[in-house]
Scaffold this active site. Structure first.
Site, PDB file in Angstrom:
ATOM      1  N   ILE A 437      -0.870  70.253 -50.973  1.00  0.00           N
ATOM      2  CA  ILE A 437       0.018  68.991 -51.027  1.00  0.00           C
ATOM      3  C   ILE A 437       0.784  68.935 -52.093  1.00  0.00           C
ATOM      4  O   ILE A 437       1.698  68.004 -52.026  1.00  0.00           O
ATOM      5  CB  ILE A 437      -0.896  67.703 -50.742  1.00  0.00           C
ATOM      6  CG1 ILE A 437      -1.960  67.974 -49.447  1.00  0.00           C
ATOM      7  CG2 ILE A 437      -0.083  66.409 -50.659  1.00  0.00           C
ATOM      8  CD1 ILE A 437      -1.121  68.367 -48.160  1.00  0.00           C
ATOM      9  N   HIS A 699     -11.177  64.178 -53.021  1.00  0.00           N
ATOM     10  CA  HIS A 699     -11.755  63.133 -53.857  1.00  0.00           C
ATOM     11  C   HIS A 699     -13.253  63.579 -54.053  1.00  0.00           C
ATOM     12  O   HIS A 699     -13.934  62.998 -55.143  1.00  0.00           O
ATOM     13  CB  HIS A 699     -11.897  61.876 -53.335  1.00  0.00           C
ATOM     14  CG  HIS A 699     -10.501  61.263 -53.028  1.00  0.00           C
ATOM     15  ND1 HIS A 699      -9.508  61.071 -53.906  1.00  0.00           N
ATOM     16  CD2 HIS A 699      -9.725  61.332 -51.719  1.00  0.00           C
ATOM     17  CE1 HIS A 699      -8.292  60.662 -53.270  1.00  0.00           C
ATOM     18  NE2 HIS A 699      -8.462  60.721 -52.141  1.00  0.00           N
TER      19      HIS A 699
HETATM   20  N1  GLN Z   1       2.604  65.560 -53.834  1.00  0.00           N
HETATM   21  C1  GLN Z   1       1.565  64.832 -54.245  1.00  0.00           C
HETATM   22  C2  GLN Z   1       0.366  65.419 -54.879  1.00  0.00           C
HETATM   23  O1  GLN Z   1      -0.028  66.650 -54.477  1.00  0.00           O
HETATM   24  C3  GLN Z   1       1.113  63.703 -53.372  1.00  0.00           C
HETATM   25  C4  GLN Z   1       0.375  62.775 -53.715  1.00  0.00           C
HETATM   26  C5  GLN Z   1      -0.323  61.704 -52.759  1.00  0.00           C
HETATM   27  O2  GLN Z   1      -0.238  61.765 -51.524  1.00  0.00           O
HETATM   28  N2  GLN Z   1      -0.722  60.706 -53.373  1.00  0.00           N
HETATM   29  O3  GLN Z   1      -0.225  64.959 -56.071  1.00  0.00           O
HETATM   30 ZN    ZN Z   2      -2.017  62.278 -50.499  1.00  0.00          ZN
END
Ligand code: GLN
Ligand code: ZN
Length: 760
Positions: A437, A699
């Site tokens: 992500i 998490h």
């Molecule tokens: N690109 C961000 C990360 O990877 C996304 C964070 C989020 O969705 N809160 O930290």
């Molecule tokens: Zn996120």
């Protein structure tokens, strides 16, 4: 019953300490450096300073019980004995129990943490079942009242209201189908009645019960519960006078319900819920009640327009029993004090009012209401002058001109089919590609480098070298793990919003403007005060460098306009949608520059899309329209062969699937592991393009096994064809340890390979 009028007041106050003393003490305690006595001493000092400050500011009524070690919703659950089974046998002190419920223990998961209404505060979700044995288990509200009285302040204890407590709770494990925590209202009311009686015996003449849940649409049954609750509590033989506070929006039809109960006072949020003003003037039930006119904004940081605020409050005179001046909501969401900010320039600084300044505004308004505006004419004039400095330098005619010239074509890309075809050719990805992500673990070394650079102790060149080395390491790691779409890892970013705010014109940063996000975690939201523009490219040199190191596609990372607005204090002198479009235009330019630098995939994160959704259905379309438009403006300039991703997390998305679809992203990654892929069915049906449901919870420190991940992917494949699925974690990896991340991603790649090769 009322012994004295309520008096001007705030519904709540920051509690982390002006210098985040509580955060340090609590974290020190968790780390074993601060013992329970020392923690308690720090807390007692903060409580006392707060009471004295509020009293000395001249408030007529000082809120009590606003202190919390972690979260006021958890405190309320503990007060009424709503402790889930799994914590029962843990042993230890009450404080140990509180922290166990907040943070979990080995093998005992914490309460779920989730967003508090449409704010950026997070609360712990109480778990209530048919067998939850409500009792007055913890007397914190009484103890803090007595403590304040000893310090010379007769406070007004603030309690989370019983109906909102139940509406925020979820059914405890094992509760039968169809059970709702609200079914337990009568049992809970008995505990509240006892608490009110004890507070009265301790000397309280007023209490405040918070019912913010009624700023959202509520069923007839829920409204009836509100009426029943307050008729019941008002019948408590010996009790303090009751103020019921609603906030984060209008009471709407709940106001009439509440006006029909014998409570002594009702608080209105006349900033977010100004519609209540006309309704209130027509309600007979309010003629003998006090109305707390919440005219000073408790959620934003701008100085109040005192004349407008006074006019609102004055509208009520004559039609209700008594009018008092208040804040629109608790001041939990604003920092302590503008006066300690030395880095802000005049035109911004003069316009700001943090918690301490808002106290002054309330006291001034109170005097104007009681004694006439003339008595405080000087203060009004001074406030008006500071609210309206010369702002010509804050206006960008270039940005405004560009926005005016936009046409529908700026919000549109080619058809989904033509984009998919162009991207397939250019990217050559196999089905079920693997990716992450965005962020990789932020090691102590990286944080130290960033801090040193910021403080001027690490020169630009050296800093640049270290960040590049980290990017190189992260790219190499991802290649060796066999991931398909790589990221640069975001080592240069402190925070996904602050990072952009610092590089865009129109934002100011505070030095000490911390607000509580959850528990000991605080954030320092940027202040968006002027027209937004991008003086120069923001992310291009990092993403471009990452792409130069590898033949595989690197996904560039941007934070979307809605999220940038949601996590900042935003100017309130123009519609949010207009501000969002300015931010979007800056991001649009960034997208163009990323493409020019060779990036073929660009992700625009919108984790706050759901968070800003208005509590009332009637307001949602207007919000979603501007939110979607802003995203489309930011991404609409991308070539069809550039793959646009978006990422959403932290909430349930069922309600906003249509809006997510309307964003038009080629790939949508969402948090999904904790709900066991439940969102996939809704998203798969609602979005015709690719989706990447998260296959493990970032998490948790636990490393998911290949089989667990593969199972989730197979579940997803039942809803969405493999050709439209991606494999990725739930969210960014910045808070995780390196070893866990490597192990988890290795398993993710193996699981994706296994599922890809397995015939259905
Ligand atoms: N690109 C961000 C990360 O990877 C996304 C964070 C989020 O969705 N809160 O930290
Ligand atoms: Zn996120």
């Amino acid at each position: 019953m009322t012994e004295r009028p309520l008096g001007a007041t705030v519904l709540g106050y920051p509690r982390i300490g002006p210098n985040r003393e509580l955060k340090r003490a609590v974290e020190g305690h968790w780390a074993g450096r601060v013992d329970a006595d020392e923690l308690e001493a720090t807390s007692a000092r903060l409580r006392r300073e707060t009471w004295l400050e509020l009293r000395d500011a001249g408030l007529g009524s000082v809120p009590g019980n606003t202190f919390s070690y972690y979260d006021q919703v958890l405190d309320a659950a503990l007060t009424v004995g709503a402790v889930p089974e799994r914590f029962a046998g843990l042993g230890g002190t009450p404080l140990d129990l509180l922290f166990a419920m907040a943070r979990g223990r080995e093998g005992v998961p914490a309460l779920e943490l989730t967003k508090f209404f449409d704010t950026n505060y997070h609360y712990l979700v109480p778990e209530i079942g048919p067998d939850t044995a409500f009792r007055l288990a913890d007397r914190k509200p009484v103890a803090e009242f007595t403590e304040a009285l000893a310090a010379g302040v007769r406070t007004r204890p603030v309690l989370l209201g019983p109906v909102t407590l139940l509406l925020l709770a979820k059914p405890a494990a094992g509760a039968p189908d169809g059970f709702a925590p609200l079914d337990r209202l009568d049992a809970l009311l008995e505990v509240y009645a006892r608490l009110l009686a004890e507070l009265r015996r301790a000397g309280a003449d007023w209490v405040q019960l918070d019912e913010p849940a009624f700023a959202a649409d509520r069923s007839a049954e829920e409204l009836a519960a509100l009426g029943r609750a307050y008729r019941g509590l008002a019948g408590t033989p010996e009790r303090p006078a009751i103020l019921v506070a609603g906030y984060y929006g209008a009471w709407g039809s709940a106001l009439a319900t509440l006006a029909d109960t014998p409570v002594e006072a009702i608080g209105l949020d006349l900033v977010a819920g100004v519609d209540d003003l006309t309704a209130a003037a027509g309600l007979r039930g309010l003629r003998d009640k006090t109305v707390l006119a919440g005219v000073v904004d408790g959620r934003n940081v701008w100085r109040t327009d005192l004349d407008a605020a006074l006019a609102k409050a004055a509208t009520l005179l004559g039609s209700v029993g008594r009018v008092e001046i208040g804040s629109s909501c608790p001041l939990l969401h604003v920092p302590y004090d503008v006066d300690v900010e030395t880095g802000l320039t005049g035109s911004v600084r003069d316009r700001l009012a943090f918690a301490r300044q808002k106290l002054g505004e309330i006291v001034t308004l109170d005097r104007a209401l009681r004694e006439g505006r003339d008595v405080v004419a000087g203060a009004f004039a001074d406030a008006a002058r500071r609210r309206n400095p010369d702002r010509s330098g804050e206006r960008s005619d270039r940005v405004r001109g560009r926005l005016d010239a936009l046409g529908t074509e700026h919000y549109r890309r080619g058809s989904a089919e033509s984009r998919a075809a162009a991207q397939r050719t250019r990217l050559g990805l196999h089905p079920l590609p693997t990716t992450t992500i965005g962020s990789f673990p932020q090691t102590a070394g990286i944080r130290a480098d960033r801090a040193a650079h910021r403080a001027g102790r690490l020169a630009g060149d050296e800093y640049e070298q270290r960040m590049r080395a980290e990017i190189e390491r992260v790219i190499g790691l991802q290649e060796s793990l066999g991931l398909d779409v790589l990221v640069h890892g975001e080592p240069e970013r402190n925070d996904m919003v602050q990072y952009f705010a610092e590089q865009l014109d129109g934002f100011a940063a505070t030095e000490h403007g911390w607000v509580q996000s959850y528990g000991s975690r605080c954030v320092r939201p940027p202040v968006l005060y002027a027209d937004v523009s991008r003086p120069e490219p923001i992310t291009v040199r990092w993403s471009g460098y990452a792409q130069s190191l590898t033949g595989r596609p690197v996904k560039a990372m941007l934070t979307g306009p809605v999220t940038i607005l949601a996590w900042s204090f935003v100017r309130d002198d123009q519609p949010l949608g207009q501000t969002a479009r300015q931010v979007a235009l800056a991001l649009r330019d960034e997208v163009r520059d990323l493409e020019a630098a060779g990036l073929r995939i660009i992700q625009v994160d919108e984790p706050a899309l759901r968070e800003l959704l208005p509590p009332r259905a009637a307001d949602r379309k207007a919000y979603l329209d501007w939110a979607v438009d802003a995203f489309r403006l930011a991404t609409g300039g991308a070539a069809d062969s550039t793959q646009v991703h978006t990422h959403l997390c932290y909430s349930e998305f069922g309600e906003v699937v249509d809006a997510i679809d309307a964003l038009g992203a080629d790939v949508t990654t969402v948090e999904a592991a904790r709900s066991k892929m439940e969102v996939v069915a809704a998203l798969g049906a609602g979005i015709g393009r690719d989706i990447g449901p998260g296959v493990y919870d970032v998490h948790s420190p636990e490393v998911p096994s290949v089989e667990e991940i593969a199972e989730l992917l197979r579940t997803a494949r039942r809803e969405v064809p493999l050709e439209r699925l991606w494999a990725n974690p739930d969210c960014g990896l910045k808070t995780r340890g390196e070893a866990e991340v490597v192990a988890a991603l290795r398993n993710l790649v193996s699981a994706a390979r296994a599922v890809r090769e397995q015939p259905v």
